[in-house]
Scaffold this active site. Sequence first.
Site, PDB file in Angstrom:
ATOM      1  N   ASN A 187       0.867  -1.175   0.000  1.00  7.95           N
ATOM      2  CA  ASN A 187       0.000   0.000   0.000  1.00  7.95           C
ATOM      3  C   ASN A 187       0.908   1.231   0.000  1.00  7.95           C
ATOM      4  O   ASN A 187       1.389   1.655   1.053  1.00  7.95           O
ATOM      5  CB  ASN A 187      -0.885  -0.067   1.259  1.00  7.95           C
ATOM      6  CG  ASN A 187      -1.853   1.095   1.371  1.00  7.95           C
ATOM      7  OD1 ASN A 187      -1.775   2.060   0.606  1.00  7.95           O
ATOM      8  ND2 ASN A 187      -2.746   1.011   2.337  1.00  7.95           N
ATOM      9  N   ARG A 189      -2.446  -1.748  -3.597  1.00  6.30           N
ATOM     10  CA  ARG A 189      -3.512  -0.763  -3.566  1.00  6.30           C
ATOM     11  C   ARG A 189      -3.315   0.182  -4.748  1.00  6.30           C
ATOM     12  O   ARG A 189      -2.224   0.697  -4.962  1.00  6.30           O
ATOM     13  CB  ARG A 189      -3.446   0.045  -2.279  1.00  6.30           C
ATOM     14  CG  ARG A 189      -4.477   1.124  -2.240  1.00  6.30           C
ATOM     15  CD  ARG A 189      -4.287   2.002  -1.034  1.00  6.30           C
ATOM     16  NE  ARG A 189      -5.334   3.016  -0.989  1.00  6.30           N
ATOM     17  CZ  ARG A 189      -5.239   4.115  -0.280  1.00  6.30           C
ATOM     18  NH1 ARG A 189      -4.155   4.349   0.449  1.00  6.30           N
ATOM     19  NH2 ARG A 189      -6.213   4.983  -0.283  1.00  6.30           N
ATOM     20  N   HIS A 191     -11.535   5.065  -0.923  1.00  3.89           N
ATOM     21  CA  HIS A 191     -11.441   4.313   0.342  1.00  3.89           C
ATOM     22  C   HIS A 191     -12.216   2.989   0.264  1.00  3.89           C
ATOM     23  O   HIS A 191     -12.607   2.424   1.284  1.00  3.89           O
ATOM     24  CB  HIS A 191     -11.976   5.146   1.538  1.00  3.89           C
ATOM     25  CG  HIS A 191     -11.102   6.301   1.911  1.00  3.89           C
ATOM     26  ND1 HIS A 191     -11.611   7.541   2.253  1.00  3.89           N
ATOM     27  CD2 HIS A 191      -9.765   6.411   1.995  1.00  3.89           C
ATOM     28  CE1 HIS A 191     -10.623   8.371   2.521  1.00  3.89           C
ATOM     29  NE2 HIS A 191      -9.486   7.705   2.370  1.00  3.89           N
ATOM     30  N   ASN A 243      -6.052  10.379   7.384  1.00  2.34           N
ATOM     31  CA  ASN A 243      -5.468  11.530   6.688  1.00  2.34           C
ATOM     32  C   ASN A 243      -6.423  12.018   5.617  1.00  2.34           C
ATOM     33  O   ASN A 243      -6.674  13.202   5.475  1.00  2.34           O
ATOM     34  CB  ASN A 243      -4.137  11.149   6.053  1.00  2.34           C
ATOM     35  CG  ASN A 243      -3.001  11.342   7.024  1.00  2.34           C
ATOM     36  OD1 ASN A 243      -2.984  12.325   7.760  1.00  2.34           O
ATOM     37  ND2 ASN A 243      -2.078  10.408   7.039  1.00  2.34           N
ATOM     38  N   ARG A 284      -7.116  18.782   2.919  1.00  2.63           N
ATOM     39  CA  ARG A 284      -8.021  19.019   1.781  1.00  2.63           C
ATOM     40  C   ARG A 284      -9.340  19.606   2.303  1.00  2.63           C
ATOM     41  O   ARG A 284      -9.798  19.209   3.374  1.00  2.63           O
ATOM     42  CB  ARG A 284      -8.315  17.708   1.041  1.00  2.63           C
ATOM     43  CG  ARG A 284      -7.116  17.146   0.311  1.00  2.63           C
ATOM     44  CD  ARG A 284      -7.371  15.728  -0.195  1.00  2.63           C
ATOM     45  NE  ARG A 284      -6.558  14.761   0.504  1.00  2.63           N
ATOM     46  CZ  ARG A 284      -6.713  13.435   0.437  1.00  2.63           C
ATOM     47  NH1 ARG A 284      -7.664  12.916  -0.294  1.00  2.63           N
ATOM     48  NH2 ARG A 284      -5.926  12.627   1.114  1.00  2.63           N
ATOM     49  N   VAL A 318      -5.194  15.947  14.232  1.00  3.07           N
ATOM     50  CA  VAL A 318      -6.264  16.186  15.210  1.00  3.07           C
ATOM     51  C   VAL A 318      -5.708  16.267  16.634  1.00  3.07           C
ATOM     52  O   VAL A 318      -6.149  17.079  17.453  1.00  3.07           O
ATOM     53  CB  VAL A 318      -7.323  15.065  15.084  1.00  3.07           C
ATOM     54  CG1 VAL A 318      -8.244  15.025  16.284  1.00  3.07           C
ATOM     55  CG2 VAL A 318      -8.122  15.237  13.799  1.00  3.07           C
ATOM     56  N   GLU A 340      -6.721  -2.510   5.559  1.00  2.00           N
ATOM     57  CA  GLU A 340      -6.680  -2.483   4.094  1.00  2.00           C
ATOM     58  C   GLU A 340      -5.732  -3.534   3.527  1.00  2.00           C
ATOM     59  O   GLU A 340      -6.000  -4.116   2.477  1.00  2.00           O
ATOM     60  CB  GLU A 340      -6.285  -1.070   3.614  1.00  2.00           C
ATOM     61  CG  GLU A 340      -7.383  -0.050   3.858  1.00  2.00           C
ATOM     62  CD  GLU A 340      -6.933   1.388   3.662  1.00  2.00           C
ATOM     63  OE1 GLU A 340      -6.045   1.842   4.429  1.00  2.00           O
ATOM     64  OE2 GLU A 340      -7.450   2.061   2.761  1.00  2.00           O
TER      65      GLU A 340
END
Length: 402
Positions: A9, A102, A190, A220, A250, A293, A388
């Site tokens: 990934n 991925r 996603h 993220n 973003r 955060v 993932e």
Amino acid sequence: MNRVILAINAGSSSIKFQAFATEGVVGAGDNLERRVSGLLEGIGSQPRLLIKDGAGATLRNDNLSQAAAPSVEAGEGIVGDWLQSDDAARLIGGPIGAIGHRVVHGGADFSAAAQIDDAVLARITALTHLAPLHQPKNLAPILAWRQRRPDLPQIACFDTAFHRGHAEVAERFAIPEALYLEGVRRYGFHGISYEFIAEKLTEVAPAIARGRVIVAHLGNGCSLCAMQDGRSVDSTMSFTALDGIPMGTRPGAIDPGVVLYLMREKGMDAAALEKFLYHQCGLKGMSGISNDVRVLEASTEPQARLALDHFVYRIAKEIGALAAVLQGIDALVFTAGIGENGADLRARIVAASSWLGLSLDADANAARRTDLSKSATGPRVLMIPTDEELMIARHTRRVLAL
Ligand code: AMP
């Protein structure tokens, strides 16, 4: 003999890789035994190679010089060398049989994972303009392993594939048809994470898995997915990974008039806009402090508070929109970095969505349990860590029937 599947990934500044054994696994089916998990992070800034065994014990935690991994391509070389080392062979315990990757954008072409041959590679490469920052990084390890081990089958797992069954009303923008036909449509991303959650729900909450679920992938990158009976019906990200709710850097959905304003009044061209919209907005741009955060929660600056308030507001607003699409919800599921670790934000998002009947048990939330709901009846609030790499390995195994 064990056959090993590598899952790779590759992101904008990190490469995650894991090795899974396909044999000797209790429960068989799609269960795969994790043998190694690795992360090369800080590519281009402060590279660090972290390697853990299947039980999660740290085996290596090496700070590398910036010159050693200035780019994802160079980082890929470091990861590739390690994966072919005796050290890795001992840990992995079997020959590598296949590699799953991925790939962020599969466009309108790919509704499932695909084995990579020359034609598939050309189609993935042709989609680069739809994900200019991500697709080249995903391609780097594919190209390197084709050179390194041309005998190994490689599988591309697309972040868009899980969303390919959306109804046309959900998939369209209100623009002329010709643009839709050439690929300007709401894809969604996603998907590897959402598919993992959909499969996990069938284990941990089968009745809910068949119902109406909103999954909040907050990392993220951030997006929401509305699922019905384990299938995606809509998602907040669309043509690119810029749409939807705000993210670390973003802005999420923004009036296209703002983009026109930036072009006319600030003289921004496509490259400047791309940099602005992908890297200088979101929590970082709004706070002027950080995209993280944790940093914003620890800050006493009013702009940090406002950025988090806005984040919660926009997520709750989109949960309402997706609840309208689903005509009600049976569960809200939190996942990814913020969704799994940000107990405070989870509580705030649930409080802002309480009109849907959602409620949160403070102790369960603090303890990071799976079911965080306060009420014994009504829609559930769940926290499920995403995986993932395991989903990539599952797809690889299924495509190749390993
Ligand atoms: P991911 O992309 O899924 O790895 O998520 C990365 C994000 O998770 C970072 O931007 C952090 O803001 C967030 N994160 C990690 N740990 C915490 C935490 N304890 N509380 C809130 N957010 C966190």
